[in-house]
Design a protein around this motif. Structure first.
Motif, PDB file in Angstrom:
ATOM      1  N   MET A  69      -0.119-101.712  74.343  1.00  0.00           N
ATOM      2  CA  MET A  69      -0.509-102.461  73.149  1.00  0.00           C
ATOM      3  C   MET A  69      -2.001-102.275  72.892  1.00  0.00           C
ATOM      4  N   ILE A  70      -2.341-102.019  71.627  1.00  0.00           N
ATOM      5  CA  ILE A  70      -3.745-101.836  71.259  1.00  0.00           C
ATOM      6  C   ILE A  70      -4.411-103.196  71.139  1.00  0.00           C
ATOM      7  N   HIS A  71      -5.526-103.347  71.818  1.00  0.00           N
ATOM      8  CA  HIS A  71      -6.253-104.618  71.785  1.00  0.00           C
ATOM      9  C   HIS A  71      -7.559-104.438  71.018  1.00  0.00           C
ATOM     10  N   HIS A  72      -7.784-105.304  70.042  1.00  0.00           N
ATOM     11  CA  HIS A  72      -9.025-105.306  69.277  1.00  0.00           C
ATOM     12  C   HIS A  72      -9.772-106.605  69.553  1.00  0.00           C
ATOM     13  N   GLU A  73     -11.026-106.458  69.911  1.00  0.00           N
ATOM     14  CA  GLU A  73     -11.830-107.647  70.160  1.00  0.00           C
ATOM     15  C   GLU A  73     -12.088-108.385  68.849  1.00  0.00           C
ATOM     16  N   ARG A  74     -11.830-109.660  68.840  1.00  0.00           N
ATOM     17  CA  ARG A  74     -11.990-110.461  67.632  1.00  0.00           C
ATOM     18  C   ARG A  74     -13.443-110.868  67.450  1.00  0.00           C
ATOM     19  N   LEU A  75     -13.967-110.602  66.272  1.00  0.00           N
ATOM     20  CA  LEU A  75     -15.330-111.005  65.951  1.00  0.00           C
ATOM     21  C   LEU A  75     -15.303-112.392  65.338  1.00  0.00           C
ATOM     22  N   ARG A  76     -16.090-113.278  65.893  1.00  0.00           N
ATOM     23  CA  ARG A  76     -16.159-114.638  65.378  1.00  0.00           C
ATOM     24  C   ARG A  76     -17.520-114.851  64.720  1.00  0.00           C
ATOM     25  N   PRO A  77     -17.537-115.224  63.453  1.00  0.00           N
ATOM     26  CA  PRO A  77     -18.825-115.441  62.785  1.00  0.00           C
ATOM     27  C   PRO A  77     -19.520-116.675  63.328  1.00  0.00           C
ATOM     28  N   PRO A  78     -20.844-116.655  63.394  1.00  0.00           N
ATOM     29  CA  PRO A  78     -21.580-117.834  63.894  1.00  0.00           C
ATOM     30  C   PRO A  78     -21.393-119.019  62.955  1.00  0.00           C
ATOM     31  N   SER A  79     -21.078-120.162  63.522  1.00  0.00           N
ATOM     32  CA  SER A  79     -20.758-121.344  62.721  1.00  0.00           C
ATOM     33  C   SER A  79     -21.968-121.840  61.930  1.00  0.00           C
TER      34      SER A  79
END
Length: 297
Positions: A1-11
């Motif tokens: 399974m291909i895993h992509h790191e999730r980018l979380r925007p700064p709150s």
């Protein structure tokens, strides 16, 4: 399974709000997401939330409902009942580009020194508002405020208000409003079946154009679907500066005096209209008439 790191925007740069989608800092890694979230439209005309300066962007898109080009569908193995022709919605003439130069220094988001940054989609007013305090390499502070909307009353019309104010120094100011057709689209993943087909060459073929008194009109047509598109842009200037206008077929420039005093404001309002005609001769007066409030059937 291909895993992509999730980018979380700064709150702290994307605070929650009841009526607004807010961006308090420029983050190029979220360009594509913000272009989709900050788009404005009315069901007929849609504009992605790209910067007014023409970039950077993931896809500087302006789209019209029902404006497409036909293309053949090629199968590895054909069978009875397979469709032979497909349709791809096209990116129409881009008339939302407004470039700014202060002291011959271009305002470009990736290189700009921001003292403050605020961009928000106001769900109550239906406008995309942006206010930036920019400090040039020479230390001059420039307040840039823009507002973009797509009309609900006149479905063909969109408008941009672009205001530039010098706060602490004298400087020449140049505002350049441009129209561009057949913009290249960068595809990060050409194997994604969800993406629309990208044509190899230009799909908008020039038919007619003119520029007069701050108004620019461009007319293009598709080859296979035979749909004609006309885009017209007007420019309304509010300033105490001397503003010679230099029009061409695709650009209108406004230049302030070389030693304008601190706190002069130059405001450019650019209403644009797009109209499409199927299987008929192009009529440039249609789009121009919408800007004047007199539609020609």
């Amino acid at each position: 399974m291909i895993h992509h790191e999730r980018l979380r925007p700064p709150s702290h740069d994307y605070p929650a709000d009841e009526w607004n989608i807010i961006e308090k800092g420029f983050h190029p890694e979220f360009l594509a997401q913000l272009e989709a979230m900050l788009a404005v439209g009315n069901g007929y005309l849609g504009i992605r939330g790209c910067p007014e300066e023409g970039g950077p962007n993931a896809e500087n898109g302006t789209f019209i409902n029902g404006f497409y080009e036909s293309r053949p569908i090629i199968y590895g193995e054909e069978a009875y009942g397979f469709p032979k022709t497909g349709q791809t919605i096209l990116n129409v003439t881009n008339s939302k580009i407004i470039k700014l130069f202060v002291d011959d220094e271009p305002f470009w988001l990736p290189n700009a020194n921001f003292l403050s940054y605020d961009r928000r989609l106001n769900m109550q007013s239906g406008t995309l508002d942006r206010e930036i305090l920019w400090e040039t390499p020479a230390g001059k502070q420039v307040l840039i405020a823009s507002r973009r909307l797509v009309s609900f009353v006149h479905r063909h019309v969109a408008a941009i208000s672009y205001r530039v104010t010098l706060l602490n120094a004298e400087a020449p100011v140049v505002i350049s409003s441009e129209m561009v057709a057949n913009e290249p689209i960068a595809r990060t993943n050409g194997d994604d079946p969800r993406l629309a087909r990208v044509f190899a060459g230009p799909v908008l073929h020039h038919r007619a154009s003119y520029a007069k008194d701050g108004r620019i009109v461009l007319c293009h047509a598709t080859e296979k679907s035979r749909i004609t598109l006309t885009c017209a842009t007007d420019h309304v200037l509010e300033t105490t500066c001397t503003t010679p206008i230099r029009p061409s077929t695709q650009k209108t420039s406004v230049k302030s005096p070389s030693r304008s005093k601190p706190d002069p404001a130059v405001r450019s309002t650019s209403p644009s209209t797009w109209s499409i005609i199927r299987h008929r001769r192009p009529r440039l007066k249609n789009s121009a008439a919408v800007l004047s409030g007199q539609w020609i059937a």
